[in-house]
Design an enzyme around this catalytic site. Structure first.
Site, PDB file in Angstrom:
ATOM      1  N   GLY A 107      -2.252  -8.246   9.172  1.00 35.49           N
ATOM      2  CA  GLY A 107      -2.402  -9.561   9.784  1.00 35.49           C
ATOM      3  C   GLY A 107      -3.529 -10.271   9.062  1.00 35.49           C
ATOM      4  O   GLY A 107      -4.082  -9.742   8.080  1.00 35.49           O
TER       5      GLY A 107
ATOM      6  N   GLU B  44       4.526  -1.460  13.664  1.00 35.85           N
ATOM      7  CA  GLU B  44       3.432  -0.485  13.562  1.00 35.85           C
ATOM      8  C   GLU B  44       3.859   0.922  13.977  1.00 35.85           C
ATOM      9  O   GLU B  44       3.312   1.910  13.488  1.00 35.85           O
ATOM     10  CB  GLU B  44       2.241  -0.938  14.398  1.00 35.85           C
ATOM     11  CG  GLU B  44       1.533  -2.172  13.855  1.00 35.85           C
ATOM     12  CD  GLU B  44       2.217  -3.487  14.200  1.00 35.85           C
ATOM     13  OE1 GLU B  44       3.300  -3.459  14.829  1.00 35.85           O
ATOM     14  OE2 GLU B  44       1.681  -4.553  13.839  1.00 35.85           O
TER      15      GLU B  44
ATOM     16  N   HIS C 194       6.905  21.953  29.167  1.00 38.77           N
ATOM     17  CA  HIS C 194       7.487  20.644  29.436  1.00 38.77           C
ATOM     18  C   HIS C 194       8.065  20.639  30.851  1.00 38.77           C
ATOM     19  O   HIS C 194       7.462  20.117  31.767  1.00 38.77           O
ATOM     20  CB  HIS C 194       8.539  20.318  28.361  1.00 38.77           C
ATOM     21  CG  HIS C 194       9.241  19.013  28.561  1.00 38.77           C
ATOM     22  ND1 HIS C 194      10.358  18.643  27.877  1.00 38.77           N
ATOM     23  CD2 HIS C 194       8.979  17.986  29.391  1.00 38.77           C
ATOM     24  CE1 HIS C 194      10.757  17.445  28.262  1.00 38.77           C
ATOM     25  NE2 HIS C 194       9.933  17.029  29.181  1.00 38.77           N
TER      26      HIS C 194
END
Ligand code: TZD
Ligand code: CA
Length: 526
Positions: free
Chosen positions: A25, A47, A280
């Site tokens: 930027g 990004e 998990h």
């Protein structure tokens, strides 16, 4: 005196951070001025894709990588992808631009308000230097912290700093070297060797670090010397052991009770290069069977400290493997043959079974192919069909954050041009990192994307059943044609309608990026 920018560029070159992944930027432009010829800039269009590419590249090359992101909005976009880099212990050095110093306090537009705090707790270290003259030193710290902690770091730099005079001491940073030695001390080594050699029925659990750090071959020698079963640690992101080796028992299920059951009967469980454990599904139980001792060796001090059970030694697992190999000598019992693959399950009504897709990959692609995998409901099918014997063959989003697959494959292809690279992705996962296709096309990378289109978030359907939520909305994703999306990004695309067509497409060597879309039947991850 040279400028802050000159010294910083020179430092990056000396440390070998010569490929920058970024999306700039206005705040970032002054850093990018006068980039020396030896530094290349790989542009990503989002990004998340930038960080995924950098993660794949850093994992594939084994070196810290510079990531250049826009201030708060750009850095924020990157955070999901950073969760994966944290879990895979990837040393990413994120440098973001900041408004000019006089504009930060009044919060001019594009100010990154409290920039270091934004990225915590993901990064291991974050800072905005207190003055321009401290930028080169702070950049060096960002690189060394990333390397020592094996964790992303974040540096926010006001953009008026780059043109400033670097000051009298600036050049001191150029010669800095920071290293870490990870050998255990003599007493620790003796104790570890004793524990392992005295074990009646040892078992090995290997984590992704074993592959990342180049100990794949040594781990095979250790397992064969011990003649013991080997599991991969739960929530696997790199394959640390050949998956059809006769001693391999697969990836440990990511639940407390199933892990306890798996290691039942083993008196010593030696965990190398993994946290204990990345569970998990919450399947409660006792951590370990009665009479089982767990010994963890990891370089990751935090993983050692936070483990809920067992003994831990913070040391280099590679050094420990060598130590044990020295104590154990050559194997006395033959380990047997590699396990054969079963025939793939058939598809239905024009849709291929994922096993048919993976069998085609296994048969048609070179043995040294690196796979970056992000299709979540096909986990069991994948391991049933694949035969991965080489280090660096398998990458998976380490924190389960989707958006790693396509960018990760681009990063691996840039980092290891000697290996064929294939992204295996679902029709859900692909969308989170889809812009990486553009970077693949731009650099003409010979990456093959195999896209399994089942029209749904397959793994979430399965999870819905497990959690007693059969009626959740937002799980189906019909109407996506990835051949057209790929072509829009400049990537050649084809639709394979049957296993023969798929095999014929795969057998052709790509000279640039290509996408192969396959309609697949629903499957369960385990
Ligand atoms: N968003 C992000 C960034 N990461 C996630 N892990 C999810 C959402 C949740 N999620 C999963 O954990 S699996 C999955 C989602 C949305 C479905 C992926 O669908 P797919 O693969 O088409 O890629 P399958 O084989 O159909 O499951
Ligand atoms: Ca899907």
């Amino acid at each position: 005196m040279p400028s802050v920018r000159r010294v910083s560029h020179e430092f990056l070159q000396r440390q070998g951070l010569t490929t920058i992944f970024g999306n700039p930027g206005s705040n970032e432009l002054p850093f990018l001025a006068e980039l020396p010829d030896g530094i290349r800039y790989v542009l990503g269009l989002h990004e998340g894709a930038v960080v995924g590419m950098a993660d794949g590249y850093a994992q594939a090359t084994g070196h810290p990588v510079l990531v250049n992101l826009h201030a708060a909005a750009g850095s924020g976009n990157a955070m999901g992808a950073l969760t994966n880099a944290v879990a895979s212990r990837t040393p990413l050095v994120v440098v973001a631009g900041q408004q000019v110093r006089p504009a930060v306090g009044p919060e001019a537009n594009l100010t990154n308000v409290d920039a270091p705090a934004l990225m915590k707790p993901l990064v291991g270290w974050a800072a905005e230097p207190a003055c321009a003259q401290d930028v080169p030193r702070a950049l060096a710290q960002a690189v060394f912290e990333a390397r020592l902690q094996r964790r992303p770091t974040y540096l926010s730099v006001p953009y008026d700093d780059w043109a400033a005079d670097a000051g009298d001491n600036a050049l001191a940073v150029l010669d800095r070297q920071v290293q870490r030695a990870g050998e255990p001390g003599a007493k620790q080594a003796r104790r570890l060797v004793e524990q392992v050699t005295a074990a009646r029925r040892p078992a090995l659990v290997l984590g992704g670090d074993i592959d990342t750090d180049g100990h794949f071959g040594a781990a095979v020698r250790l397992a064969e010397a011990l003649g013991c079963p080997v599991w991969a640690a739960p929530s696997l992101f790199r394959l640390p052991f050949p998956n059809r080796h006769p001693l391999f028992r697969g990836v440990l299920p990511a639940g407390i009770e199933p892990v306890r059951r798996a290691v039942e009967g083993h008196d010593v469980v030696l965990v190398l290069g993994a946290p204990v454990f990345r569970y998990h599904e919450y399947l409660p139980g006792r951590y370990l069977p009665e009479g089982t001792r767990l010994v963890q060796v990891t370089e990751d001090a935090s993983a050692a400290a936070r483990a809920p059970m067992g003994e831990a030694l913070v040391a280099d697992p590679g050094a420990v493997i060598e130590l044990l190999l020295g104590a154990l000598g050559a194997p006395t019992v033959p380990v047997g043959d590699y396990r054969p693959v079963p025939p793939p399950q058939p598809g239905d009504g024009g849709r291929l079974h994922p096993e048919e897709v993976f069998a085609a990959l296994r048969d048609e692609l070179p043995e040294d192919t690196a796979y970056v995998v992000e299709s979540t409901s096909t986990n069991a099918a994948w391991w049933r069909q694949m035969d991965l014997r080489r280090p660096g063959s398998y990458y998976f989003p380490a924190a389960g954050g989707l958006g790693f697959g396509l960018p990760g494959a681009v990063g691996v292809a840039l980092g290891r041009p000697d290996r064929p690279v294939v992204a295996v992705t679902g029709d859900g996962s692909a969308n989170y990192g889809i812009t990486a296709l553009w970077t693949a096309a731009r650099h003409r990378l010979p990456v093959t994307v195999v896209l399994l289109r089942n029209g749904t978030y397959g793994a979430l359907r399965w999870f819905g059943g497990l959690l007693g939520v059969p009626d959740a909305p937002g799980l189906d994703i019909p109407g996506l044609d990835f051949t057209r999306i790929a072509e829009g990004y400049g990537v050649t695309a084809a639709h394979a309608r049957d296993p023969e067509e798929l095999r014929a497409l795969l057998a052709r060597r790509p000279d640039g990026p290509r996408l192969i879309q396959v309609d697949t039947a629903l499957t369960a991850p385990n």
